[in-house]
Write a protein that holds these residues in place. Structure first.
Motif, PDB file in Angstrom:
ATOM      1  N   VAL A 115       0.831  -1.201   0.000  1.00 54.79           N
ATOM      2  CA  VAL A 115       0.000   0.000   0.000  1.00 54.79           C
ATOM      3  C   VAL A 115       0.870   1.257   0.000  1.00 54.79           C
ATOM      4  CG1 VAL A 115      -1.673   1.324   1.347  1.00 54.79           C
ATOM      5  CG2 VAL A 115      -1.948  -1.139   1.112  1.00 54.79           C
ATOM      6  N   ALA A 116       1.972   1.232   0.749  1.00 54.38           N
ATOM      7  CA  ALA A 116       2.835   2.411   0.844  1.00 54.38           C
ATOM      8  C   ALA A 116       3.597   2.674  -0.455  1.00 54.38           C
ATOM      9  CB  ALA A 116       3.819   2.228   1.999  1.00 54.38           C
ATOM     10  N   ARG A 117       3.973   1.620  -1.179  1.00 52.84           N
ATOM     11  CA  ARG A 117       4.784   1.781  -2.385  1.00 52.84           C
ATOM     12  C   ARG A 117       3.957   1.995  -3.640  1.00 52.84           C
ATOM     13  NH1 ARG A 117       7.986  -3.466  -2.719  1.00 52.84           N
ATOM     14  NH2 ARG A 117       8.871  -2.475  -4.564  1.00 52.84           N
ATOM     15  N   ALA A 118       2.706   1.550  -3.627  1.00 47.69           N
ATOM     16  CA  ALA A 118       1.891   1.592  -4.841  1.00 47.69           C
ATOM     17  C   ALA A 118       1.693   3.001  -5.400  1.00 47.69           C
ATOM     18  CB  ALA A 118       0.543   0.923  -4.579  1.00 47.69           C
ATOM     19  N   LEU A 174      -1.156  -2.968 -11.004  1.00 47.72           N
ATOM     20  CA  LEU A 174      -1.384  -2.137  -9.818  1.00 47.72           C
ATOM     21  C   LEU A 174      -2.807  -2.316  -9.304  1.00 47.72           C
ATOM     22  CD1 LEU A 174       0.482   1.116 -10.889  1.00 47.72           C
ATOM     23  CD2 LEU A 174       1.085  -0.368  -8.977  1.00 47.72           C
ATOM     24  N   ALA A 175      -3.779  -2.386 -10.225  1.00 44.66           N
ATOM     25  CA  ALA A 175      -5.159  -2.625  -9.801  1.00 44.66           C
ATOM     26  C   ALA A 175      -5.293  -3.987  -9.129  1.00 44.66           C
ATOM     27  CB  ALA A 175      -6.097  -2.525 -11.001  1.00 44.66           C
ATOM     28  N   ASN A 176      -4.625  -4.987  -9.700  1.00 40.47           N
ATOM     29  CA  ASN A 176      -4.669  -6.317  -9.101  1.00 40.47           C
ATOM     30  C   ASN A 176      -3.993  -6.352  -7.745  1.00 40.47           C
ATOM     31  OD1 ASN A 176      -4.193  -8.001 -12.311  1.00 40.47           O
ATOM     32  ND2 ASN A 176      -6.034  -7.144 -11.386  1.00 40.47           N
ATOM     33  N   ALA A 177      -2.894  -5.602  -7.602  1.00 42.40           N
ATOM     34  CA  ALA A 177      -2.209  -5.543  -6.309  1.00 42.40           C
ATOM     35  C   ALA A 177      -3.129  -4.937  -5.253  1.00 42.40           C
ATOM     36  CB  ALA A 177      -0.922  -4.732  -6.435  1.00 42.40           C
ATOM     37  N   THR A 178      -3.874  -3.897  -5.625  1.00 42.42           N
ATOM     38  CA  THR A 178      -4.822  -3.287  -4.686  1.00 42.42           C
ATOM     39  C   THR A 178      -5.903  -4.291  -4.283  1.00 42.42           C
ATOM     40  OG1 THR A 178      -4.442  -1.111  -5.668  1.00 42.42           O
ATOM     41  CG2 THR A 178      -6.449  -1.398  -4.373  1.00 42.42           C
ATOM     42  N   GLU A 179      -6.404  -5.042  -5.257  1.00 42.17           N
ATOM     43  CA  GLU A 179      -7.411  -6.059  -4.955  1.00 42.17           C
ATOM     44  C   GLU A 179      -6.844  -7.145  -4.027  1.00 42.17           C
ATOM     45  OE1 GLU A 179      -8.407  -7.408  -8.815  1.00 42.17           O
ATOM     46  OE2 GLU A 179      -9.644  -5.683  -9.328  1.00 42.17           O
ATOM     47  N   ALA A 186      -0.748 -11.585  -0.114  1.00 43.69           N
ATOM     48  CA  ALA A 186       0.381 -10.675   0.058  1.00 43.69           C
ATOM     49  C   ALA A 186       1.477 -10.975  -0.952  1.00 43.69           C
ATOM     50  CB  ALA A 186       0.925 -10.785   1.485  1.00 43.69           C
ATOM     51  N   ARG A 187       1.729 -12.261  -1.160  1.00 45.51           N
ATOM     52  CA  ARG A 187       2.735 -12.629  -2.158  1.00 45.51           C
ATOM     53  C   ARG A 187       2.295 -12.183  -3.550  1.00 45.51           C
ATOM     54  NH1 ARG A 187       4.862 -18.486  -0.011  1.00 45.51           N
ATOM     55  NH2 ARG A 187       7.044 -17.884   0.173  1.00 45.51           N
ATOM     56  N   GLY A 188       1.035 -12.410  -3.882  1.00 38.80           N
ATOM     57  CA  GLY A 188       0.551 -11.975  -5.183  1.00 38.80           C
ATOM     58  C   GLY A 188       0.669 -10.473  -5.363  1.00 38.80           C
ATOM     59  N   ALA A 189       0.347  -9.718  -4.309  1.00 40.82           N
ATOM     60  CA  ALA A 189       0.439  -8.259  -4.388  1.00 40.82           C
ATOM     61  C   ALA A 189       1.889  -7.817  -4.562  1.00 40.82           C
ATOM     62  CB  ALA A 189      -0.157  -7.636  -3.134  1.00 40.82           C
ATOM     63  N   GLN A 190       2.796  -8.429  -3.820  1.00 44.23           N
ATOM     64  CA  GLN A 190       4.215  -8.076  -3.946  1.00 44.23           C
ATOM     65  C   GLN A 190       4.736  -8.349  -5.353  1.00 44.23           C
ATOM     66  OE1 GLN A 190       6.329 -10.204  -0.782  1.00 44.23           O
ATOM     67  NE2 GLN A 190       6.836  -8.229   0.115  1.00 44.23           N
ATOM     68  N   ASN A 191       4.405  -9.520  -5.888  1.00 46.24           N
ATOM     69  CA  ASN A 191       4.884  -9.872  -7.217  1.00 46.24           C
ATOM     70  C   ASN A 191       4.265  -8.980  -8.289  1.00 46.24           C
ATOM     71  OD1 ASN A 191       6.555 -11.910  -6.312  1.00 46.24           O
ATOM     72  ND2 ASN A 191       4.983 -13.475  -6.443  1.00 46.24           N
ATOM     73  N   ALA A 192       2.984  -8.630  -8.120  1.00 41.83           N
ATOM     74  CA  ALA A 192       2.344  -7.733  -9.083  1.00 41.83           C
ATOM     75  C   ALA A 192       3.010  -6.361  -9.074  1.00 41.83           C
ATOM     76  CB  ALA A 192       0.851  -7.608  -8.767  1.00 41.83           C
ATOM     77  N   LEU A 193       3.296  -5.856  -7.895  1.00 44.59           N
ATOM     78  CA  LEU A 193       3.972  -4.560  -7.792  1.00 44.59           C
ATOM     79  C   LEU A 193       5.376  -4.638  -8.392  1.00 44.59           C
ATOM     80  CD1 LEU A 193       3.531  -1.691  -6.637  1.00 44.59           C
ATOM     81  CD2 LEU A 193       4.674  -2.473  -4.556  1.00 44.59           C
ATOM     82  N   GLY A 194       6.071  -5.743  -8.133  1.00 46.88           N
ATOM     83  CA  GLY A 194       7.416  -5.909  -8.690  1.00 46.88           C
ATOM     84  C   GLY A 194       7.403  -5.952 -10.208  1.00 46.88           C
ATOM     85  N   GLN A 195       6.415  -6.650 -10.792  1.00 46.13           N
ATOM     86  CA  GLN A 195       6.329  -6.689 -12.245  1.00 46.13           C
ATOM     87  C   GLN A 195       5.992  -5.313 -12.822  1.00 46.13           C
ATOM     88  OE1 GLN A 195       4.088  -9.640 -14.269  1.00 46.13           O
ATOM     89  NE2 GLN A 195       4.987 -11.370 -13.180  1.00 46.13           N
ATOM     90  N   ALA A 196       5.127  -4.565 -12.135  1.00 41.47           N
ATOM     91  CA  ALA A 196       4.797  -3.218 -12.610  1.00 41.47           C
ATOM     92  C   ALA A 196       6.039  -2.343 -12.661  1.00 41.47           C
ATOM     93  CB  ALA A 196       3.729  -2.594 -11.710  1.00 41.47           C
ATOM     94  N   ILE A 197       6.860  -2.427 -11.636  1.00 43.96           N
ATOM     95  CA  ILE A 197       8.109  -1.646 -11.620  1.00 43.96           C
ATOM     96  C   ILE A 197       9.021  -2.093 -12.762  1.00 43.96           C
ATOM     97  CG2 ILE A 197      10.193  -1.184 -10.285  1.00 43.96           C
ATOM     98  CD1 ILE A 197       8.476  -1.450  -7.758  1.00 43.96           C
ATOM     99  N   MET A 198       9.106  -3.394 -12.996  1.00 45.08           N
ATOM    100  CA  MET A 198       9.943  -3.915 -14.079  1.00 45.08           C
ATOM    101  C   MET A 198       9.473  -3.388 -15.436  1.00 45.08           C
ATOM    102  SD  MET A 198      10.640  -7.903 -15.174  1.00 45.08           S
ATOM    103  CE  MET A 198      11.101  -8.328 -13.491  1.00 45.08           C
ATOM    104  N   LEU A 199       8.170  -3.319 -15.645  1.00 46.73           N
ATOM    105  CA  LEU A 199       7.622  -2.825 -16.903  1.00 46.73           C
ATOM    106  C   LEU A 199       7.978  -1.361 -17.135  1.00 46.73           C
ATOM    107  CD1 LEU A 199       4.137  -4.519 -16.604  1.00 46.73           C
ATOM    108  CD2 LEU A 199       5.766  -4.958 -18.446  1.00 46.73           C
ATOM    109  N   LEU A 200       7.860  -0.555 -16.099  1.00 50.18           N
ATOM    110  CA  LEU A 200       8.160   0.872 -16.232  1.00 50.18           C
ATOM    111  C   LEU A 200       9.663   1.106 -16.412  1.00 50.18           C
ATOM    112  CD1 LEU A 200       5.721   2.227 -13.496  1.00 50.18           C
ATOM    113  CD2 LEU A 200       5.334   2.009 -15.955  1.00 50.18           C
TER     114      LEU A 200
END
Length: 739
Positions: free
Chosen positions: A399-402, A442-447, A468-482
């Motif tokens: 939540v803090a990093r998103a 990011l939307a999936n991480a929020t969900e 929590a693992r799914g949210a972390q991995n989703a956020l990590g992939q979003a950062i990788m894409l950007l």
């Protein structure tokens, strides 16, 4: 000193003869041994009833270490006040004690020595200088040659810290050591340096240890050994013969598929099974790499070093499996070309090839072994991260990093729009959809965070960990894409600046080639180089600088080879080295782009694209290894790697586009696609996480059962350090399509 460590191993008994003893003798022996053990234990208990282990011992604040472990630990410790060799019971190097206090401390140490076998040494220094107090004390005790009955109390007066060193075999329980620590801590906190030593000595003396305690230990150990020996003999003599047939029938054996298991598969089915296994284990490696990166950031490199070695071992097996697949694909392509030249009509059935079946069976076995390697450390990895205890913290971190990541999406979209005005769409194909995919993730991480918090409120910690693992991995992939968009922009800018230099170099070579007459090879190479220069000139405005560099490099390499006989050896090597550096730089960037694309769309990318990418990586590594000694040979490997990575990128894009198009068509028609069951299992988690291969485990457990098609088990792609994802969960599922 030795480490406090209790190990238990089953005893092995050998019998001189089988069947010679009657059952009654065995039971008599067992009864006699048991009685003897009880008597010894009871006698030892009476001898010293005051020494008992606490019901719930807590770890000592000052743990004990073996001499080897201390030496290894202290090799990295270089304090300003190094460990010292102690000879006197009291060593005061900072005048912490007055003469009267020193005498009082000595009296307390003497009382301890008179009333028990234990001895306490005390040393006062100014500071541990950042070294752990226990490490300093252990190293000094080890350097002083202290034995089992010797304890060392080290006090740093400026730090107001202390360390207590005790041998593992010292007759003190962990709770008693903790009590001594507590007594010393109170005195050190009040800067009562003399009381710290006297309180420590009195606390040790109050435990009553060092007297008759060894009798109790010896009695209990003797009793336990006799009882275990008797029971082991009885079980081995009477129980094992009856259980052995049942155990043989029920004990599972985890191995790769046998030839008999694969015999019923047609060549096409075997090929599909091998492809599914490669996809599954490759997904597992990518997930493990992401999990390992999170653990390294949380706990440090030292804590995760063992898991890095495990991952490297599994990666080596998977690389070999991909190499086999590439070899088989090359052979199949060559045979297809031959067959096409011989007969215009393809055969109705694929011919049986025993050698190919054997190679595919080996490929499957390698995938199995890699999955087993990863699965063996799954529980240890989860214990290391302590996810169930830290689930709220992990959800809060997402939540803090998103918001910061979400803020980058608009900036990245603007960067892509600017790049699109300068470069053709094909140049940006690998990153053009990154902002949209990042938004979905990011939307999936929020969900996932919301679902995880709901699970925590319901007391379902395992469910919360999965989300929590799914949210972390989703956020990590979003950062990788950007990040990939930023890296592509920087690389295109660099390529544009290098293109002028490459054109000038090739133009000079063409001029040199005009002076060579009568060499048909030079003439052909010069003509091809002139065509490359003309093409780059025409497409320079709004063209692809990477493609231009590749065309120029290929033409220059051919012309250099044709002109090699007219140049001296030094010039040939220098030109080859320069061309190799440029080629490897371009290939490394192409590999990074394609690997990022596959990692963030692995829910859709198939085995062929991954195989070409793996082979390109292998060739690139070979080129880097050959670069110092054989630039010409390395250049050939690098050029082949460039060709393969471009093919891998094309295949990966086609797989992802097809998956998205199929999902969009199914959504437009209002029909559930083949991944609907997966989407249902993941609840609201769809879209970007599905395309990214982040699937939550619907059962929230890792299963060692193998999928009948993939033969890869142990968890899912949403997170966790474990085996590959079953092929039944590989389909894309529902996607949100940007309108």
């Amino acid at each position: 000193m030795t480490i406090r460590d209790v190990t238990e191993s089953p005893a092995t008994h050998e019998h001189a003869r089988e069947g010679g003893s009657r059952p009654s003798r065995g039971w008599t022996l067992a009864a006699f041994a048991g009685a003897a053990g009880v008597v010894l234990a009871a006698g030892s208990q009476v001898a010293n009833a005051t020494v008992t282990a606490p019901a719930e011992p807590r770890p000592s604040v000052s743990p004990s270490l073996t001499a080897a472990m201390q030496a290894e630990m202290m090799s990295d410790v270089l304090p300003a006040s190094p460990p010292i060799r102690l000879t006197d019971p009291v060593t005061d190097g900072v005048d912490a004690l007055t003469d009267a206090e020193r005498e009082g401390v000595q009296d307390a140490l003497d009382r301890l020595a008179d009333e028990s076998d234990l001895r306490l040494f005390v040393v006062y220094i100014e500071s541990f200088d950042g070294t752990q107090p226990v490490d300093w004390a252990n190293a000094s005790a080890n350097q002083s040659g202290f034995g089992t009955q010797d304890l060392l109390l080290a006090v740093a007066t400026a730090d107001q810290e202390f360390g207590l060193s005790a041998d593992t075999n010292v007759p003190l329980t962990d709770a008693q050591l903790a009590g001594i620590d507590d007594a010393v801590a109170a005195a050190v906190g009040a800067e009562r340096w003399a009381d710290a030593a006297t309180d420590a000595a009195d606390a040790v003396r109050a435990t009553g240890a060092g007297g008759p305690a060894p009798l109790l230990v010896a009695g209990v150990v003797a009793a336990a050994v006799l009882l275990l020996a008797a029971l082991a003999w009885a079980v081995w003599r009477f129980g094992v013969p009856r259980l052995r047939p049942r155990l043989a029938r029920r004990t599972p054996v985890v191995t790769g598929p046998t030839p008999d298991e694969l015999a019923h598969l047609t060549p096409a089915e075997l090929d599909a099974r091998a492809a599914a296994a490669l996809v599954g284990i490759d997904d597992a490696l990518k997930t493990c790499e992401q999990e390992l990166g999170l653990a390294r950031a949380e706990l440090g490199a030292d804590a995760t070093r063992d898991f890095e070695l495990i991952l490297a071992r599994a990666t080596a097996d998977v690389r070999e499996a991909f190499a086999i697949r590439q070899e088989l694909d090359t052979i199949a392509a060559a045979r297809a070309d031959e067959a096409e030249g011989e007969s215009p009509e393809p055969p109705q059935t694929e011919p049986e090839d025993p050698a190919r079946r054997e190679r595919l069976a080996h490929l499957l076995a390698l995938c199995e072994r890699a999955a087993d390697t990863l699965d063996a450390r799954t529980r240890a990895f989860d214990d290391l991260r302590r996810l169930q205890q830290r689930a709220p913290e992990l959800l809060d971190d997402v939540v803090a990093r998103a918001p910061e990541v979400a803020g980058r999406v608009g900036v990245t979209r603007s960067v892509l729009e600017e790049l699109a005005q300068t470069y053709p769409s094909g140049t940006l194909a690998l990153v053009s959809g990154n902002p949209e995919q990042a938004e979905l993730l990011l939307a999936n991480a929020t969900e996932a965070v919301a679902a995880g918090r709901s699970a925590l409120e319901a007391g379902q910690k395992a469910v919360a960990v999965s989300h929590a693992r799914g949210a972390q991995n989703a956020l990590g992939q979003a950062i990788m894409l950007l990040d990939a968009v930023d890296a592509t922009a920087a690389h295109l800018e660099l390529a544009t600046s290098r293109l002028d230099k490459a054109v000038a170099s090739l133009t000079q070579d063409v001029t040199s080639a005009r002076s060579v007459e009568g060499d048909f090879r030079v003439t052909l190479a010069r003509t091809a180089a002139q065509a490359a220069l003309k093409h780059v000139e025409v497409t320079r405005q709004g063209g692809d600088p990477l493609a231009g560099l590749q065309r120029i490099a290929a033409a220059e390499g051919s012309l250099d080879a044709a002109l090699a006989s007219t140049r001296d050896t030094t010039e040939v090597k220098a030109r080859a080295s320069a061309l190799l550096r440029d080629t490897l730089g371009r290939v490394d960037e192409q590999l990074r782009q394609t690997a990022d694309f596959v990692a963030t769309r692995r829910g859709a990318v198939g085995a062929t694209a991954r195989t070409r990418l793996a082979e390109a990586v292998r060739l690139s590594e070979a080129a880097h290894a050959l670069q110092p000694a054989d630039p010409a040979g390395a250049l050939g490997e690098a050029q082949r790697a460039s060709t393969l990575v471009l093919e891998a990128a094309r295949l990966a894009r086609a797989d992802a586009d097809a998956a998205v198009a199929a999902a969009a068509a199914a959504a437009a028609a209002g029909e559930p696609d083949d991944g609907a069951a997966v989407a249902d299992a993941n609840g609201p988690i769809t879209g970007g996480m599905m395309l990214g291969g982040i699937l939550l485990d619907p059962n929230l457990v890792r299963s060692r059962r193998r999928a009948s098609t993939a033969r890869i088990g142990g968890g899912f792609g949403g997170g966790g350090f474990g085996g590959g994802r079953p092929i039944t969960l590989r389909r894309l599922g529902s996607l949100r399509v940007r309108r």
